[in-house]
Design a protein around this motif. Structure first.
Motif, PDB file in Angstrom:
ATOM      1  N   GLY A 160       0.800  -1.215   0.000  1.00 34.19           N
ATOM      2  CA  GLY A 160       0.000   0.000   0.000  1.00 34.19           C
ATOM      3  C   GLY A 160       0.836   1.270   0.000  1.00 34.19           C
ATOM      4  O   GLY A 160       0.345   2.346  -0.355  1.00 34.19           O
ATOM      5  N   SER A 161       2.089   1.151   0.379  1.00 33.13           N
ATOM      6  CA  SER A 161       2.966   2.327   0.372  1.00 33.13           C
ATOM      7  C   SER A 161       3.615   2.497  -0.997  1.00 33.13           C
ATOM      8  O   SER A 161       4.617   3.201  -1.140  1.00 33.13           O
ATOM      9  CB  SER A 161       4.030   2.187   1.465  1.00 33.13           C
ATOM     10  OG  SER A 161       3.392   2.063   2.719  1.00 33.13           O
ATOM     11  N   SER A 211       6.712   4.004   4.761  1.00 30.87           N
ATOM     12  CA  SER A 211       6.370   2.733   5.412  1.00 30.87           C
ATOM     13  C   SER A 211       5.611   3.029   6.689  1.00 30.87           C
ATOM     14  O   SER A 211       6.167   3.626   7.621  1.00 30.87           O
ATOM     15  CB  SER A 211       7.648   1.952   5.746  1.00 30.87           C
ATOM     16  OG  SER A 211       7.330   0.802   6.486  1.00 30.87           O
ATOM     17  N   LYS A 212       4.370   2.611   6.717  1.00 31.73           N
ATOM     18  CA  LYS A 212       3.558   2.845   7.903  1.00 31.73           C
ATOM     19  C   LYS A 212       4.258   2.279   9.146  1.00 31.73           C
ATOM     20  O   LYS A 212       4.375   2.928  10.166  1.00 31.73           O
ATOM     21  CB  LYS A 212       2.184   2.196   7.696  1.00 31.73           C
ATOM     22  CG  LYS A 212       1.233   2.374   8.831  1.00 31.73           C
ATOM     23  CD  LYS A 212      -0.099   1.709   8.521  1.00 31.73           C
ATOM     24  CE  LYS A 212      -0.944   1.654   9.774  1.00 31.73           C
ATOM     25  NZ  LYS A 212      -2.184   0.899   9.569  1.00 31.73           N
ATOM     26  N   SER A 213       4.769   1.061   9.011  1.00 28.21           N
ATOM     27  CA  SER A 213       5.373   0.399  10.180  1.00 28.21           C
ATOM     28  C   SER A 213       6.853   0.758  10.357  1.00 28.21           C
ATOM     29  O   SER A 213       7.403   0.604  11.439  1.00 28.21           O
ATOM     30  CB  SER A 213       5.273  -1.111  10.006  1.00 28.21           C
ATOM     31  OG  SER A 213       5.940  -1.491   8.812  1.00 28.21           O
ATOM     32  N   THR A 216       9.199  -2.812   7.411  1.00 27.10           N
ATOM     33  CA  THR A 216       9.057  -3.729   6.278  1.00 27.10           C
ATOM     34  C   THR A 216      10.421  -3.985   5.655  1.00 27.10           C
ATOM     35  O   THR A 216      11.138  -3.045   5.269  1.00 27.10           O
ATOM     36  CB  THR A 216       8.069  -3.124   5.255  1.00 27.10           C
ATOM     37  OG1 THR A 216       6.830  -2.919   5.931  1.00 27.10           O
ATOM     38  CG2 THR A 216       7.848  -4.036   4.072  1.00 27.10           C
ATOM     39  N   GLU A 359      -6.071  -8.482  -0.425  1.00 24.66           N
ATOM     40  CA  GLU A 359      -5.548  -8.395   0.943  1.00 24.66           C
ATOM     41  C   GLU A 359      -6.689  -8.085   1.922  1.00 24.66           C
ATOM     42  O   GLU A 359      -6.635  -8.446   3.087  1.00 24.66           O
ATOM     43  CB  GLU A 359      -4.437  -7.330   1.047  1.00 24.66           C
ATOM     44  CG  GLU A 359      -3.488  -7.581   2.208  1.00 24.66           C
ATOM     45  CD  GLU A 359      -2.281  -6.642   2.248  1.00 24.66           C
ATOM     46  OE1 GLU A 359      -2.487  -5.418   2.267  1.00 24.66           O
ATOM     47  OE2 GLU A 359      -1.141  -7.134   2.294  1.00 24.66           O
ATOM     48  N   LYS A 518       6.723 -13.916   6.260  1.00 23.96           N
ATOM     49  CA  LYS A 518       7.776 -13.002   6.742  1.00 23.96           C
ATOM     50  C   LYS A 518       8.596 -13.686   7.831  1.00 23.96           C
ATOM     51  O   LYS A 518       9.829 -13.607   7.847  1.00 23.96           O
ATOM     52  CB  LYS A 518       7.165 -11.729   7.325  1.00 23.96           C
ATOM     53  CG  LYS A 518       6.476 -10.851   6.304  1.00 23.96           C
ATOM     54  CD  LYS A 518       5.955  -9.580   6.970  1.00 23.96           C
ATOM     55  CE  LYS A 518       5.017  -8.815   6.085  1.00 23.96           C
ATOM     56  NZ  LYS A 518       4.356  -7.696   6.719  1.00 23.96           N
TER      57      LYS A 518
END
Ligand code: F6P
Length: 554
Positions: A160-161, A211-213, A216, A359, A518
């Motif tokens: 999404g990024s 990156s939201k987090s 990643t 997703e 992951k």
């Protein structure tokens, strides 16, 4: 009880049962006949809103089907679900969060409460922060380490990024301003970094680590590679802040990377990655088209939000599309959905919708943890027309699967070349027409006889020429892509996906399924390096690890 906590098995509802019998009664339904029997079918089964025109008359439906599907939506509490989403209820139950991407496009003065706090002032503050940055870059006031203005912006991000911003900035290329080129670096594959870096000059490049987090793997690895490249090209640690900014909800991790805190644009946990292009994740879009066009994009999405909230379900575009998807997936056994944009600028929409839909709705348990009793999200695939016609459309026309298709086409081209656009538009329409009409055995035989073939040859070839037809599609027409119409189009699909999730009772806003790969990736990596001695959990993976190690030992 909030709607998302309601343990609802949609397949037990009376309307679901009614739809099953109705489906059986339509076994011999023919779209050809439906059109010849009802001169008003196109008018009855089409509508306009937010700059988009939707023709859904080429579907395996009657007015009764539509009414039953609308009743199903109501019986499932879709009206309450939509309200709950817009009001900021924690509809992402497994993460105990709201899903409030709609707040990002609301006008100044609106209030949206999350845990009792109005988030709108913060949304507006970030828009100002974006306006300031974009203005400085466009006006040549943001300078690189050699005091030259920025010419290239590289978005480092994935999922999404990446997909939403890439779709929109490339779709709106006719609106691109002042020579700032946007690039996207998503994959960890060194070749993508290598190819991109060869086109850039460090002194005039600005990297956005998106990156939201900020955890990643692919994004962090690419950000580190970009940083090493920048230093190797002559940049210094001290000037790094001129070349690296970030968009993240994990400010500390971005600061630890070396980005100045005032250059970290915030994200919020109430915006999902695949719904985030409307936030500062959309910075590369704004860098390309400017803030006023970015705000137009938001207002187009807002108009679709209002349509979704207020239009009766019978004339509500996202709801109708959602219901048609359920009709085919749950009652006709369709497993996939083709997205076919007949527009070069929209060529990336399929990839964005793939993440958005798959997703979000690739789920097997309901919000309450019980197994869903029916099929959920379809495989989304497709690509730009006319190219697909010379490739996979064969399967759409004569394959054994039913694959509903969405055609998307503008009436006006930004780049008219001779009669190309007339042909492009004609091809789009003729594909949906061919899917619907097909070619009967009789027509195939007649055609072969007119070619003067012997009767034996006619009989030999006819089965191959028959095209079953009666294959459904929607056609979305727009004048041409503009920020406003694109905003409405993308928001329409967001709401379609949400409406389906609400009917199935699943959570469209988590994505636990991507986590296992992951985790396992880390142990495979250790085994590739030999830092983990124990063999992999299975012989296949171990064999493939040894194959790699064998090649890299010498
Ligand atoms: O791994 C899946 C995912 O979390 C997506 O949901 C998300 O869009 C993407 O990775 C990128 O995440 P982030 O913006 O946190 O780097």
């Amino acid at each position: 009880m909030a709607y998302h906590q309601h343990p609802l098995d949609v397949t037990t509802l009376p309307t679901w049962k009614a739809l099953e019998s109705h489906r059986a009664s339509l076994q011999n339904f023919s779209m050809r006949e439906a059109f010849s029997m009802d001169a008003q079918r196109f008018d009855r089964l089409s509508l306009s809103s937010c700059g988009l025109f939707l023709d859904y008359s080429k579907n395996l439906i009657t007015l009764e089907t539509r009414d039953l599907l609308v009743s199903l939506a109501k019986e499932c509490g879709l009206e309450q679900a939509i309200r709950a989403q817009f009001d900021g209820e924690p509809i992402n139950a497994s993460e105990a969060r709201p899903a409030l991407h709609t707040a990002l496009r609301r006008p100044i003065g609106d209030k949206v409460l999350v845990n009792g706090v109005d988030v709108m002032p913060e949304v507006q503050r970030v828009l100002h922060q974006m306006t300031e940055l974009v203005g400085r870059v466009h006006d040549g006031l943001w300078r690189g380490y050699s005091e030259k203005p920025i010419t290239d912006v590289v978005n480092i991000g994935i999922g999404g990024s990446f997909l939403g911003p890439q779709l929109v900035s490339e779709a709106l290329l006719p609106f691109a301003q002042r020579g700032v080129r946007c690039h996207y670096l998503a994959n960890i594959d060194g070749s993508s970094f290598h190819e991109l870096a060869a086109k850039l000059r460090a002194e005039t490049t600005l990297f956005i680590v998106s990156s939201k987090s900020f955890s990643t793997l692919e994004t962090l690895k690419n950000a580190q590679a970009a940083r090493r490249w920048y230093l190797a090209q002559g940049g210094s640690e001290g000037e790094l802040y001129r070349h690296f900014i970030a968009v993240s909800s994990n400010t500390q991790a971005a600061v630890d990377f070396g980005i100045h805190v005032e250059n970290v644009f915030p994200m919020w946990d109430w915006v999902g990655g695949r719904y985030s292009l409307w936030s500062a994740i959309g910075l590369p879009i704004a860098m390309s088209i400017g803030m006023s066009n970015f705000k137009e994009l938001l207002s187009g999405a807002y108009s679709m939000d209002q349509h979704f909230l207020n239009a009766p379900f019978e004339s509500n575009m996202p709801v109708l599309l959602a219901l048609l998807g359920i009709w085919y997936g749950n009652f006709w056994g369709a497993q996939s959905q083709a997205i076919l944009p007949y527009d070069h600028y929209l060529r990336n929409i399929t990839k964005h919708l793939q993440q958005l839909d798959m997703e979000s709705n690739g789920k097997r348990v309901r919000q309450d943890g019980q197994a869903v009793a029916c099929t959920t999200g379809p495989v989304i695939w497709g690509g730009v027309g006319c190219n697909g016609q010379h490739a996979y459309h064969q399967l759409l026309h004569q394959g054994t699967q039913l694959i509903p298709a969405d055609f998307i086409v503008p009436v006006v081209s930004y780049n008219p070349v001779a009669d190309h656009h007339q042909w492009l538009y004609a091809n789009c329409l003729s594909q949906s027409q061919a899917l619907m009409l097909g070619k009967t055995r009789e027509e195939a035989e007649r055609e072969l006889r007119t070619q003067g073939l012997s009767e034996a040859e006619v009989q030999r070839l006819a089965p191959h020429k028959v095209i079953p037809g009666n294959r459904p599609s929607n056609t979305l027409v727009l004048e041409r892509i503009s920020p406003r119409r694109l905003g409405a189009l993308v928001a329409m699909y967001e709401h379609k996906v949400f409406a389906q999730s609400a009917i199935w009772g699943i959570n469209a806003f988590d994505q636990w399924g991507v986590e296992l790969g992951k985790e396992l990736g880390k142990s495979v990596y250790s085994r590739l390096l030999g830092s983990e001695e124990s063999p992999a959990e299975d012989a296949s993976t171990q064999g493939l690890i040894e194959f790699f190690r064998g090649r890299h030992r010498g």
